[in-house]
Design an enzyme around this catalytic site. Structure first.
Site, short mmCIF file in Angstrom:
data_model
loop_
_atom_site.label_atom_id
_atom_site.label_comp_id
_atom_site.label_asym_id
_atom_site.label_seq_id
_atom_site.Cartn_x
_atom_site.Cartn_y
_atom_site.Cartn_z
N ARG A 1 0.83 -1.22 0.00
CA ARG A 1 0.00 0.00 0.00
C ARG A 1 0.86 1.26 0.00
NH1 ARG A 1 -4.46 1.52 4.68
NH2 ARG A 1 -4.68 3.73 4.16
N ASN B 1 -10.59 -4.64 0.16
CA ASN B 1 -10.67 -3.56 -0.82
C ASN B 1 -9.92 -3.88 -2.11
OD1 ASN B 1 -12.26 -1.39 0.16
ND2 ASN B 1 -10.70 -1.00 1.73
N CYS C 1 -18.65 -2.26 3.52
CA CYS C 1 -17.82 -1.09 3.81
C CYS C 1 -18.39 -0.41 5.04
CB CYS C 1 -17.84 -0.14 2.63
SG CYS C 1 -16.93 1.38 2.94
N TYR D 1 -15.48 9.67 0.32
CA TYR D 1 -14.49 9.56 -0.76
C TYR D 1 -14.80 10.47 -1.94
CZ TYR D 1 -12.19 5.69 1.60
OH TYR D 1 -11.50 4.93 2.50
P1 NAD Z 1 -3.44 -6.04 6.84
O1 NAD Z 1 -2.31 -5.43 6.14
O2 NAD Z 1 -3.37 -6.17 8.30
O3 NAD Z 1 -3.73 -7.45 6.17
C1 NAD Z 1 -4.57 -8.39 6.80
C2 NAD Z 1 -3.94 -9.75 6.69
O4 NAD Z 1 -4.08 -10.28 5.38
C3 NAD Z 1 -2.45 -9.78 6.98
O5 NAD Z 1 -2.21 -10.45 8.20
C4 NAD Z 1 -1.86 -10.48 5.78
O6 NAD Z 1 -0.80 -11.36 6.08
C5 NAD Z 1 -3.05 -11.22 5.24
N1 NAD Z 1 -2.92 -11.70 3.86
C6 NAD Z 1 -2.26 -11.16 2.83
N2 NAD Z 1 -2.39 -11.93 1.73
C7 NAD Z 1 -3.16 -12.99 2.09
C8 NAD Z 1 -3.65 -14.13 1.41
N3 NAD Z 1 -3.35 -14.36 0.12
N4 NAD Z 1 -4.41 -15.02 2.10
C9 NAD Z 1 -4.71 -14.82 3.39
N5 NAD Z 1 -4.26 -13.75 4.08
C10 NAD Z 1 -3.51 -12.86 3.44
O7 NAD Z 1 -4.74 -5.25 6.39
P2 NAD Z 1 -5.85 -4.42 7.16
O8 NAD Z 1 -5.39 -3.03 7.25
O9 NAD Z 1 -6.31 -5.10 8.36
O10 NAD Z 1 -6.98 -4.48 6.05
C11 NAD Z 1 -7.41 -5.72 5.56
C12 NAD Z 1 -8.22 -5.53 4.33
O11 NAD Z 1 -9.46 -4.95 4.64
C13 NAD Z 1 -7.58 -4.62 3.28
O12 NAD Z 1 -7.85 -5.11 1.99
C14 NAD Z 1 -8.27 -3.32 3.52
O13 NAD Z 1 -8.28 -2.50 2.38
C15 NAD Z 1 -9.64 -3.79 3.87
N6 NAD Z 1 -10.47 -2.83 4.60
C16 NAD Z 1 -11.71 -2.66 4.12
C17 NAD Z 1 -12.56 -1.76 4.69
C18 NAD Z 1 -13.92 -1.57 4.09
O14 NAD Z 1 -14.59 -0.61 4.39
N7 NAD Z 1 -14.37 -2.48 3.22
C19 NAD Z 1 -12.14 -1.03 5.84
C20 NAD Z 1 -10.86 -1.27 6.33
C21 NAD Z 1 -10.03 -2.18 5.70
C1 G6P Z 2 -12.25 3.44 5.42
C2 G6P Z 2 -12.80 2.57 4.36
C3 G6P Z 2 -11.99 1.43 4.09
C4 G6P Z 2 -10.54 1.77 4.09
C5 G6P Z 2 -10.15 2.28 5.43
C6 G6P Z 2 -8.76 2.79 5.47
O1 G6P Z 2 -13.11 4.04 6.15
O2 G6P Z 2 -14.15 2.31 4.36
O3 G6P Z 2 -12.42 0.79 2.95
O4 G6P Z 2 -9.79 0.65 3.83
O5 G6P Z 2 -11.05 3.13 6.00
O6 G6P Z 2 -8.37 2.95 6.79
P1 G6P Z 2 -6.86 3.01 7.22
O7 G6P Z 2 -6.88 3.24 8.66
O8 G6P Z 2 -6.28 1.69 6.81
O9 G6P Z 2 -6.26 4.12 6.42
MN MN Z 3 -14.62 0.97 2.66
#
Ligand code: NAD
Ligand code: G6P
Ligand code: MN
Length: 434
Positions: A93, A147, A169, A252
């Site tokens: 990222r 995401n 989300c 966003y």
């Molecule tokens: P992170 O960097 O902590 O990753 C989470 C875990 O995924 C890590 O422990 C990593 O080792 C693991 N991982 C990587 N590749 C993998 C694979 N092929 N199989 C299984 N595990 C794997 O990430 P985070 O900051 O906790 O965010 C996790 C995800 O959720 C991201 O894609 C982020 O964008 C998303 N997210 C979405 C929202 C939303 O609103 N939809 C909000 C926050 C985060």
């Molecule tokens: C948001 C979104 C997520 C995004 C995240 C980022 O609110 O809905 O999709 O991944 O926050 O948060 P961070 O703390 O990782 O910048």
């Molecule tokens: Mn989101």
């Protein structure tokens, strides 16, 4: 009892999920939770996994948390699978953010060039997960949080041919939590209607006597907390623009409606080594969180998790699962197949909309046609997404370039191509399709 699997279990958000399931245990009797990660995330998985088990041990419920690097073992006979993984972890990222910014373009996790590259890395992995699910848990529901959540969910249906999926989300959750207070109402006194795409939706609000109160919220949102996630710089929208559309854009939309100012702010942070990009800031927060999670006495979600942009996501994820399981038909904003709810997009496009969630999944609520200004943006953005997804599946370089050129946050020209090339080289290890 329910078998729940979370892929990307080493995420710092896992305690958020556990809290949501503990709160709902009486309606959602989980028997076992399997947290899956990969070798690169093993240390995080161990730390947060033990913390997750402590949270259950401190509750009145007997639930075992299994930690594994073997996805197939975990998926066997699962009922619900949630996905929250990050291919390449935060270091990937950081590159998605810094490389475009180094060329003077928006560098963001889910928008512009960075968001496209995240889709390229993620879509092949989610499609592999779906293939495993077809073999090991063909009746399970996939609840995706990974995401870019809208594109990932669309790819699961379109290319994975898997319909039992719901994309989530926290942005709509935050808005519905914060806005009522702005106009002196309680959440249950307002009726919400959302439509658009993930990280690109608008909403209208009515009170329980049927009056449209959208304008009241618009007029108050400049003076109070409108629920903007912690990761987005709070650049105000033009009030006249919102009054004209009579809808509230999502957080966003700032990247598109105030592109100049948002880019300037991002460049400022990027150029200041004491601040850095969002991913660099988050890396610090994550390190602090994992230090807390190591404490064998900690058995509840710490306050510091609210510094992450995804705070409150369990309200969406756990409520979605509980609503499917108990056929609750709850209103939740989800990414799901359009089926006519947003007539300006195709019926098979995944959209993010208000829906009723029950045993058959999501039933999207008709929103109706949009006015030209919003319809124009929406159609560009959805078709940009479709180019990204197809390029992610085929590795077609020309189509990847098309996606860059269509994307409103990437000025077209020589520099766009250079940014694409540099990102493809940087992320080579995670892009076998290119
Ligand atoms: P992170 O960097 O902590 O990753 C989470 C875990 O995924 C890590 O422990 C990593 O080792 C693991 N991982 C990587 N590749 C993998 C694979 N092929 N199989 C299984 N595990 C794997 O990430 P985070 O900051 O906790 O965010 C996790 C995800 O959720 C991201 O894609 C982020 O964008 C998303 N997210 C979405 C929202 C939303 O609103 N939809 C909000 C926050 C985060
Ligand atoms: C948001 C979104 C997520 C995004 C995240 C980022 O609110 O809905 O999709 O991944 O926050 O948060 P961070 O703390 O990782 O910048
Ligand atoms: Mn989101």
């Amino acid at each position: 009892g329910i078998k729940l699997v979370t892929i990307g279990g080493g995420s710092s958000y896992t305690p958020e999920l556990m809290e949501g399931f503990i709160k709902r245990y009486e309606e959602l009797p989980i028997r076992e939770i399997w947290l899956v990660d990969i070798e690169a995330g093993k240390e995080k998985l161990d730390i947060v996994g033990q913390m997750a088990q402590r949270m259950w041990d401190a509750s009145p419920y007997d639930v075992k948390v299994h930690l594994t690097l073997d996805r197939q073992e975990a998926l066997q006979d699962a009922n619900f699978v949630t996905t929250q993984f990050r291919v390449g972890l935060l270091d990937a990222r950081i590159k998605d953010e810094r490389i475009p910014l180094s060329y003077g373009m928006v560098g963001q996790e889910t928008n512009g060039a960075g968001g496209i590259l995240k889709a390229f890395r993620t879509i092949p992995v989610i499609l592999d997960i779906v293939e495993d699910m077809k073999q090991l848990c063909p009746d399970a529901w996939l609840v995706n949080f990974t995401n870019p959540s809208g594109m990932v969910t669309d790819a699961v249906i379109r290319y994975g041919k898997w319909d039992k999926v719901i994309g989530l989300c926290n942005v709509p959750v935050n808005a519905m939590m914060a806005e009522p207070e702005l106009i002196g109402k309680k959440p249950e006194e307002l009726i919400y209607s959302f439509a658009g795409l993930n990280h690109f939706h608008w909403h209208r609000v009515h009170d329980v006597s049927g009056h449209d109160v959208t304008r009241d919220i618009i007029d108050k949102m400049y003076d109070g907390d409108s629920g903007i996630p912690a990761n987005i710089h709070d650049m105000p929208f033009f009030q006249e623009q919102l009054q004209q559309m009579n809808m509230i854009p999502c957080g966003y939309h700032r990247y598109y409606y105030r592109a100049e100012e948002m880019l300037a702010h991002m460049l400022e942070e990027y150029r200041d080594p004491a601040v850095g990009t969002r991913a660099e800031q988050v890396k610090q927060t994550e390190a602090e969180l994992f230090e807390l999670y190591k404490d064998p006495n900690l058995d509840h979600k710490p306050e510091q998790l609210s510094k992450r942009g995804g705070a409150h996501y369990s309200d969406a994820a756990c409520e979605t699962i509980a609503s499917i399981y108990a056929n609750k038909n709850t209103h939740i904003v989800v990414s799901t197949k359009n089926n006519g709810a947003v007539p300006d997009l195709a019926p098979d496009d995944v959209v993010e909309v208000s829906a009723y969630i029950g045993a058959t999944g999501a039933k999207p609520i008709a929103f109706g046609a949009l006015a030209p200004a919003e319809k124009g943006w929406l159609q560009v953005m959805k078709n940009m997404e479709l180019c990204v997804e197809e390029a992610a599946v085929t590795g077609d370089y020309g189509l990847a370039l098309q996606a860059f050129i269509i994307n409103p946050l990437i000025p077209s020209g020589e520099t766009a191509k250079r940014v694409l090339d540099e990102l493809l080289i940087t992320h080579k290890a995670y892009l076998p399709q290119f």
